[in-house]
Design an enzyme around this catalytic site. Structure first.
Site, short mmCIF file in Angstrom:
data_model
loop_
_atom_site.label_atom_id
_atom_site.label_comp_id
_atom_site.label_asym_id
_atom_site.label_seq_id
_atom_site.Cartn_x
_atom_site.Cartn_y
_atom_site.Cartn_z
N GLY A 108 -39.33 1.58 -10.23
CA GLY A 108 -40.50 2.28 -10.86
C GLY A 108 -39.92 3.33 -11.54
N LYS A 149 -38.29 -4.55 -19.00
CA LYS A 149 -38.64 -3.33 -19.71
C LYS A 149 -37.45 -3.01 -20.66
CE LYS A 149 -36.45 -0.29 -16.35
NZ LYS A 149 -35.18 0.27 -16.52
N THR A 193 -39.00 4.32 -19.64
CA THR A 193 -37.63 3.92 -20.25
C THR A 193 -37.81 3.78 -21.69
OG1 THR A 193 -37.05 2.62 -18.46
CG2 THR A 193 -35.73 1.92 -20.23
N LYS A 213 -31.57 -3.24 -10.51
CA LYS A 213 -32.67 -3.75 -11.63
C LYS A 213 -31.84 -4.71 -12.66
CE LYS A 213 -35.70 0.17 -11.70
NZ LYS A 213 -36.38 1.27 -12.55
N SER A 264 -38.40 6.37 -12.61
CA SER A 264 -37.74 7.36 -11.71
C SER A 264 -36.43 7.66 -12.38
CB SER A 264 -37.45 7.03 -10.26
OG SER A 264 -36.95 5.85 -10.24
N ASP A 294 -42.39 2.30 -15.33
CA ASP A 294 -41.09 1.89 -15.78
C ASP A 294 -40.78 1.82 -17.09
OD1 ASP A 294 -38.56 2.15 -14.78
OD2 ASP A 294 -38.32 0.46 -13.74
N ALA A 333 -32.97 9.48 -11.61
CA ALA A 333 -32.09 9.82 -10.48
C ALA A 333 -31.89 11.42 -10.84
CB ALA A 333 -30.94 9.17 -10.34
#
Length: 180
Positions: A61, A116, A173, A30, A63, A169, A65
């Site tokens: 999206g 974002k 974030t 990203k 997520s 997302d 990790a």
């Protein structure tokens, strides 16, 4: 492929010949390059042979990790210009705990994942100044509007930005504890 955006070109140039004829490359990168303003997709189109372009896919999206590794429920978006490529990646990666949705809106998915971060910084500043939850909600809401307007001007579907790769997302974030 999970590589910071500034290193995509160098990394792919060093391994591009290792890909098999029918391989699909899934990028989880990203960002936007500071000097050229290229997205990972644009970098890959420039670096990889044109015969590989139809086999590029992008995962994005909400997520973290660490939550994926723990098996916590996660939903993401798979984007590819070729519907069959997106469907194949969706089939390969989806589990009962990791659900993949698909789209052909590569630009919208990439812009949602990159832009974002600007709003997350603004929310961090707002939080640091103790401006409250109302201010954070306003930043997220108005910021999503601006991201959507830019993405649509660049050819994206506005619905993409209202989904996992955009709003999802962005909310994670801007509010997730791991981003603090």
């Amino acid at each position: 492929m999970v590589v910071p955006t500034p290193f995509v070109e160098r990394t792919l140039a060093s391994v591009a010949n290792a890909f098999k004829q029918n391989s699909i490359l899934v990028s989880c990168t990203k960002g936007i390059l500071n000097d050229t303003l290229e997205t990972p997709h644009e970098i890959l189109l420039r670096v990889l042979p044109s015969s590989f372009h139809s086999r590029l896919a992008y995962l994005s999206g909400p997520s973290f990790a660490s939550e994926v590794v723990k098996g916590l429920p996660t939903l993401v978006t798979i984007a590819a210009h070729e519907e069959t490529v997106a469907a194949r990646v969706q089939q390969l990666l989806s589990t009962h705990r990791f659900r993949c949705y698909r789209t052909t809106d590569v630009t919208g998915v990439e812009l949602g994942g990159a832009l974002k971060n600007v709003l997350a910084i603004a929310c961090g500043i707002s939080d640091g100044l103790n401006m409250g939850n109302n201010a954070r909600a306003a930043l997220i809401t108005r910021g999503l509007n601006e991201i959507t307007r830019l993405a649509v001007a660049l050819g994206s579907n506005p619905l993409t930005l209202g989904g996992l790769a955009g709003m999802g997302d962005l909310v994670l974030t801007c509010t997730g504890e791991q981003c603090a």
